[in-house]
Scaffold this active site. Structure first.
Site, PDB file in Angstrom:
ATOM      1  N   LYS A   1      76.529 104.363  46.737  1.00 18.24           N
ATOM      2  CA  LYS A   1      77.408 104.459  45.571  1.00 18.24           C
ATOM      3  C   LYS A   1      77.283 103.200  44.716  1.00 18.24           C
ATOM      4  O   LYS A   1      76.642 102.217  45.124  1.00 18.24           O
ATOM      5  CB  LYS A   1      78.858 104.634  46.022  1.00 18.24           C
ATOM      6  CG  LYS A   1      79.427 103.453  46.802  1.00 18.24           C
ATOM      7  CD  LYS A   1      80.863 103.691  47.214  1.00 18.24           C
ATOM      8  CE  LYS A   1      81.417 102.464  47.947  1.00 18.24           C
ATOM      9  NZ  LYS A   1      82.837 102.636  48.313  1.00 18.24           N
TER      10      LYS A   1
ATOM     11  N   ARG B   1      94.748 106.167  49.660  1.00 16.98           N
ATOM     12  CA  ARG B   1      93.948 106.513  48.478  1.00 16.98           C
ATOM     13  C   ARG B   1      93.682 108.017  48.531  1.00 16.98           C
ATOM     14  O   ARG B   1      94.596 108.824  48.601  1.00 16.98           O
ATOM     15  CB  ARG B   1      92.640 105.711  48.455  1.00 16.98           C
ATOM     16  CG  ARG B   1      92.838 104.206  48.400  1.00 16.98           C
ATOM     17  CD  ARG B   1      91.554 103.443  48.129  1.00 16.98           C
ATOM     18  NE  ARG B   1      90.442 103.872  48.977  1.00 16.98           N
ATOM     19  CZ  ARG B   1      89.252 103.279  49.005  1.00 16.98           C
ATOM     20  NH1 ARG B   1      89.011 102.224  48.242  1.00 16.98           N
ATOM     21  NH2 ARG B   1      88.301 103.708  49.801  1.00 16.98           N
TER      22      ARG B   1
ATOM     23  N   TYR C   1      83.901  74.513  28.296  1.00 13.15           N
ATOM     24  CA  TYR C   1      85.216  74.755  27.723  1.00 13.15           C
ATOM     25  C   TYR C   1      86.311  74.066  28.546  1.00 13.15           C
ATOM     26  O   TYR C   1      86.280  74.091  29.778  1.00 13.15           O
ATOM     27  CB  TYR C   1      85.513  76.251  27.684  1.00 13.15           C
ATOM     28  CG  TYR C   1      84.738  77.002  26.620  1.00 13.15           C
ATOM     29  CD1 TYR C   1      84.990  76.760  25.268  1.00 13.15           C
ATOM     30  CD2 TYR C   1      83.785  77.940  26.969  1.00 13.15           C
ATOM     31  CE1 TYR C   1      84.281  77.460  24.291  1.00 13.15           C
ATOM     32  CE2 TYR C   1      83.074  78.640  25.998  1.00 13.15           C
ATOM     33  CZ  TYR C   1      83.324  78.396  24.656  1.00 13.15           C
ATOM     34  OH  TYR C   1      82.639  79.074  23.690  1.00 13.15           O
TER      35      TYR C   1
ATOM     36  N   MET D   1      80.098  82.777  28.694  1.00 11.05           N
ATOM     37  CA  MET D   1      79.715  84.184  28.605  1.00 11.05           C
ATOM     38  C   MET D   1      78.238  84.402  28.897  1.00 11.05           C
ATOM     39  O   MET D   1      77.867  85.360  29.590  1.00 11.05           O
ATOM     40  CB  MET D   1      80.036  84.724  27.210  1.00 11.05           C
ATOM     41  CG  MET D   1      79.711  86.192  27.018  1.00 11.05           C
ATOM     42  SD  MET D   1      80.106  86.783  25.361  1.00 11.05           S
ATOM     43  CE  MET D   1      81.891  86.687  25.381  1.00 11.05           C
TER      44      MET D   1
END
Length: 475
Positions: free
Chosen positions: A46, A147, A273, A325
């Site tokens: 998966k 679930r 940053y 990023m």
């Protein structure tokens, strides 16, 4: 008039997710050899094979002895089936709209489907009628995970409905263990007790259950008593066992990039940053063009190191400052001889380390995306078949099991296609011979576990978060 804009050409992207399919084959074989007699292995592929490429991971696992394949979504099951991988396929996660659109085709292909409620059973039965073929279902039992799955009190109604519907054949019952990665947690035994009791009640209503399965990777490695008819390892096939084990499981995915810039900076230089890092002494910084948009977890900022491969050997370099990023900064050290263009290994395995003079043109690039339009005279790239099976793959649908017989829990691996479809997996002897030997003073290769620890997560998330922006290679 709209002009299609081509996607990025992977030949011009420095980042790579290098998949060692021989490691998946090796890991599968090692786990198969550890199973109880008559227990089959369902390779869970998966989430695009945990980020390794679903079709290539599936073929590699089958080559290692997997006799079932498991995926969450029916669309993934359909892609596997139409790719001609001729082992039983199991799928378990769908909702009404998707079910109405795709389940008839999935049932027609012979995919075995999970049901966790009366409503889901009806969806499958309706799809089976459209396909004019009996559906093979495995009842999911909620034993405490909360679930998907039916609570034990609901099983009598599901069993009765399954028995009365001529388009439904009950093939199995299964559950998912919530704490198997902690062998001391009593929850596992509690879930097993609930599962066994629920199966008895289901059999009283619907008749014999041919297949029972509940062991994920952790239970497969630590609880032989839970192997039952099938085990469903996932993360272990890709080299990251969630529990301590003596089995030789090797990471199969290596994430690499290259230095874009190297520069000397003085003491007191802030980086990134929020100026969270300041150089304590003069040093050399390296810029790597990969960041959180490519799948690196921002939460790992400042907590990991990478392997820089320079002319004077391999060296670890600490990542400093916040992960951006599309770039990170690493502290190479004042004496570093690294240069722009040197390879950087973000995480991976020793067996994936190619010689520094390796000819990249000999490595097959299989990007997750291709250009929607090519410039004139530019060669067209091959698309990963998981996204768009070709006509030949459609023609090679898997052998359909007869409705009047139950699937055997163990099947001999079948051919996964001609050499035109996928490279054949190497023999196990070749895999063992290829095991790397690093010098004693080698700094080692960062792993997805290292990144997971720094980010406060698990290696599953690290592997599956590698973005489709990053082209995949197979070596």
């Amino acid at each position: 008039m709209s002009i299609p804009i081509p996607a990025e050409d992977p030949r011009h992207v420095p980042n790579r997710a290098v998949v060692d399919t021989s490691a998946i084959t090796h890991n599968t074989r090692v786990i198969v050899d550890s199973l109880r007699e008559h227990t089959a292995l369902m390779a869970v592929v998966k989430a695009d094979g945990y980020g390794h490429g679903m079709l290539s991971a599936a073929r590699a696992a089958v080559a290692g002895g997997a006799t079932w394949l498991g995926v969450a979504h029916p669309a993934s099951a359909l892609a596997l089936s139409r790719a001609g991988i001729e082992v039983p396929i199991f799928s378990w996660l769908y909702e009404p709209r998707t079910a109405a659109e795709i389940l008839p085709a999935v049932v027609a292909e012979g995919v075995e489907i999970s049901v966790g409620s009366l409503a889901m059973l009806k969806m499958v039965a309706d799809a089976a009628r459209q396909a004019d073929r009996r559906a093979r279902v495995h009842v999911k039992i909620d034993t405490g995970m909360g679930r998907n799955g039916a609570l034990p009190a609901k099983l009598a109604a599901i069993g009765s409905a399954a028995r009365e519907d001529e388009f439904i054949r009950l093939s199995g019952a299964w559950t998912h263990l919530s704490a198997a990665d902690d062998p001391e947690d009593p929850m596992t035994d509690q879930q097993v007790e609930i599962f066994d009791s629920a199966c008895e009640a289901l059999e009283e209503e619907a008749g014999p259950i041919p297949l029972q399965h509940l062991a994920n990777t952790a239970a497969t490695l630590t609880r032989r008593d839970l192997h039952r008819d099938i085990v469903r390892p996932g993360i272990g096939l890709y080299g990251y066992p969630p529990v301590a084990t003596d089995l030789d499981l090797r990471p199969a995915l290596t994430l690499t990039s290259r230095l874009a810039l190297v520069k000397d900076v003085p003491a007191g230089q802030t980086v990134g940053y929020g100026h969270r890092f300041t150089t304590p002494a003069p040093t050399r910084l390296g810029l790597v063009p990969i960041g959180y948009a490519d799948g690196l977890p921002r939460a790992a900022s400042g907590g990991v190191s990478v392997l820089v491969r320079s002319d004077d050997g391999d060296h670890r370099a600490q990542q400093v400052g916040r992960i951006s990023m599309d770039q990170i900064v690493v502290d190479l050290g004042s004496e570093s001889r690294a240069r722009a263009g040197d390879e950087v290994v973000l995480f991976g395995a020793a067996q994936a380390l190619a010689p520094l003079d390796d000819d990249a043109s000999e490595v097959a690039v299989t990007p997750q995306f291709v250009a929607s339009a090519q410039t004139e005279g530019e060669p067209e790239l091959e698309q990963e078949p998981a996204q768009q099976p070709d006509a030949a793959a459609d023609a090679d649908s898997p052998m359909e099991p007869r409705d009047d017989e139950e699937p055997a829990p163990e099947l001999e691996p079948e051919s996964t296609g001609t050499s035109d479809e996928a490279p054949s997996a190497p023999a196990l002897a070749d895999l063992d011979a290829a095991e790397p030997t690093l010098p004693d003073d080698h700094p080692g290769v960062p792993t997805a576990d290292d990144w997971a620890t720094a980010a406060g997560t698990i290696p599953y998330e690290i592997l599956t978060s590698v973005s489709n922006r990053v082209p995949r290679e197979q070596r």
